[in-house]
Scaffold this active site. Sequence first.
Site, PDB file in Angstrom:
ATOM      1  CE  LYS A   1      21.132  53.166  35.707  1.00 44.02           C
ATOM      2  NZ  LYS A   1      21.925  52.294  36.551  1.00 44.02           N
TER       3      LYS A   1
ATOM      4  CG  ASP B   1      18.741  60.826  36.518  1.00 42.77           C
ATOM      5  OD1 ASP B   1      18.519  59.871  35.750  1.00 42.77           O
ATOM      6  OD2 ASP B   1      19.530  60.761  37.475  1.00 42.77           O
TER       7      ASP B   1
ATOM      8  CB  CYS C   1      25.348  56.186  43.376  1.00 37.81           C
ATOM      9  SG  CYS C   1      26.666  55.085  42.858  1.00 37.81           S
TER      10      CYS C   1
HETATM   11  N1  C6P Z   1      22.220  53.915  38.980  1.00 34.91           N
HETATM   12  C1  C6P Z   1      22.040  51.941  40.362  1.00 34.91           C
HETATM   13  O1  C6P Z   1      22.421  50.837  40.754  1.00 34.91           O
HETATM   14  P1  C6P Z   1      25.144  55.824  34.610  1.00 34.91           P
HETATM   15  O2  C6P Z   1      26.100  55.263  35.609  1.00 34.91           O
HETATM   16  O3  C6P Z   1      25.636  57.097  33.998  1.00 34.91           O
HETATM   17  O4  C6P Z   1      24.678  54.824  33.610  1.00 34.91           O
HETATM   18  O5  C6P Z   1      23.809  56.179  35.429  1.00 34.91           O
HETATM   19  C2  C6P Z   1      23.890  56.988  36.565  1.00 34.91           C
HETATM   20  C3  C6P Z   1      22.548  57.105  37.208  1.00 34.91           C
HETATM   21  C4  C6P Z   1      21.906  58.323  37.176  1.00 34.91           C
HETATM   22  N2  C6P Z   1      20.681  58.476  37.677  1.00 34.91           N
HETATM   23  C5  C6P Z   1      20.002  57.451  38.239  1.00 34.91           C
HETATM   24  C6  C6P Z   1      18.624  57.676  38.769  1.00 34.91           C
HETATM   25  C7  C6P Z   1      20.624  56.193  38.317  1.00 34.91           C
HETATM   26  O6  C6P Z   1      19.961  55.183  38.879  1.00 34.91           O
HETATM   27  C8  C6P Z   1      21.921  56.021  37.798  1.00 34.91           C
HETATM   28  C9  C6P Z   1      22.630  54.707  37.914  1.00 34.91           C
HETATM   29  C10 C6P Z   1      22.722  52.561  39.173  1.00 34.91           C
HETATM   30  O7  C6P Z   1      21.113  52.535  40.888  1.00 34.91           O
HETATM   31  C11 C6P Z   1      24.211  52.473  39.259  1.00 34.91           C
HETATM   32  S1  C6P Z   1      24.888  53.478  40.544  1.00 34.91           S
END
Ligand code: C6P
Length: 415
Positions: free
Chosen positions: A232, A206, A370
């Site tokens: 991001k 990830d 999260c």
């Molecule tokens: N973290 C944060 O503020 P998505 O939502 O699918 O674009 O990414 C999910 C996700 C998965 N793995 C990691 C390590 C992440 O940091 C994130 C998203 C954001 O930290 C939003 S919760």
Amino acid sequence: MRTDDTAAFDVEAVRADFPALDQEVNGHPLAYLDNGATSQKPRAVIEALRDYYERDNSNVHRGVHTLSERATAAYEGTREKVRSFLNAPSEREIVFARGTTEAINLVANGFVRPRLREGDEIVISHMEHHSNIVPWQMLRDELGAKLRVVPIDDDGALDLDAYLAMLGPRTRFVSMTHVANSLGTVNPVREIVEAAHAVGAQVLLDSAQAVPHLAVDVQALDCDFLAFSAHKVLGPTGIGALYGRMEHLESMVPWQGGGDMILAVTFEKATWNAVPYRFEAGTPNIADTIAMGVGLDYLREIGLDRVAAWEHDLLAYADERVRAIPGVRIFGDAPEKSSILSFVIEGVHAHDVGTILDSEGVAVRTGHHCTMPVMARFDVPAMARASLAFYNTRGDIDALARGIEKVRDVFRLNR
Ligand code: C6P
């Protein structure tokens, strides 16, 4: 802005490319320190979206008309950009997905699910984002597998020995964060992959928080899958990519059915399209995919080595400034760390910290990020998190430090 390797990093020139940075919030210049949640977008990305809708808007892979051909070329052009960004061997190994979350779910359902037997083990770590916990829990609960969680130490570093001891003949899959979003820990992913391969397991990384900050080379890492989100890394929301080794993608069943993922359909059966289209059912997110490629181009032009060096210096400065303030507790002190400074102010809820910082124009994220298991591990309900990007300055960090002092004033902690 254009830079070359020898040029000094001109942060003001970079900032001029990001319209959202140039504003006041609550009467103060914005200090945007919530890049881990989503980055700001350079003008080139915003213009790519507008240009697409103004000139090329049409569906891809379908029309023979000029607009459709232009849209298809730009859309597929991003596949090559992502391939080159990750140094993947083939652009057919790049699957577009809505983001990291969808990419992980695709691997869980398309690759791991058909291979998982009762008692098999999936390995994750204690520092995972919920997106890299819940899909595996769902498989575990449905198929009777086991979820093994590698512990972390008090600095937020992975317990590598515990990980190595956990691997064995029942290990089916390892899914591990590359950079932890609430602690900033950079995991030893090369070692993690090598050890998993030695017991015949595959690995997904990830890399949502890695790709914006460090050069990522899937061939050097030797990983089986790698996921990230465009938003991001300077791109739009709603798009991201999964790298998957060709032999794995070829062996995978589609997860969603619909248009574009088939070669032929009768009422008796459907035959699947080639990889990667097999995994991209329905009209895709064309404009955002194209703009994602423009964001990656922008980052490459600046150079990830330069980005990493700038952010490393900034993180050290932020750590020093914030740590010096009485009553502040910082979380995440792993030897390898990237761009994240999570903290609490003793006696103040993180949401109050966030609200007061906002009143000073400082944007940070507050809450569990999260990663509720990380909060439980450090025995706090929530943290405040400053997350850096290459367009941040020491001035932003100074604003953060002043804001924390203001929190202490408001809560009368400075007496
Ligand atoms: N973290 C944060 O503020 P998505 O939502 O699918 O674009 O990414 C999910 C996700 C998965 N793995 C990691 C390590 C992440 O940091 C994130 C998203 C954001 O930290 C939003 S919760």
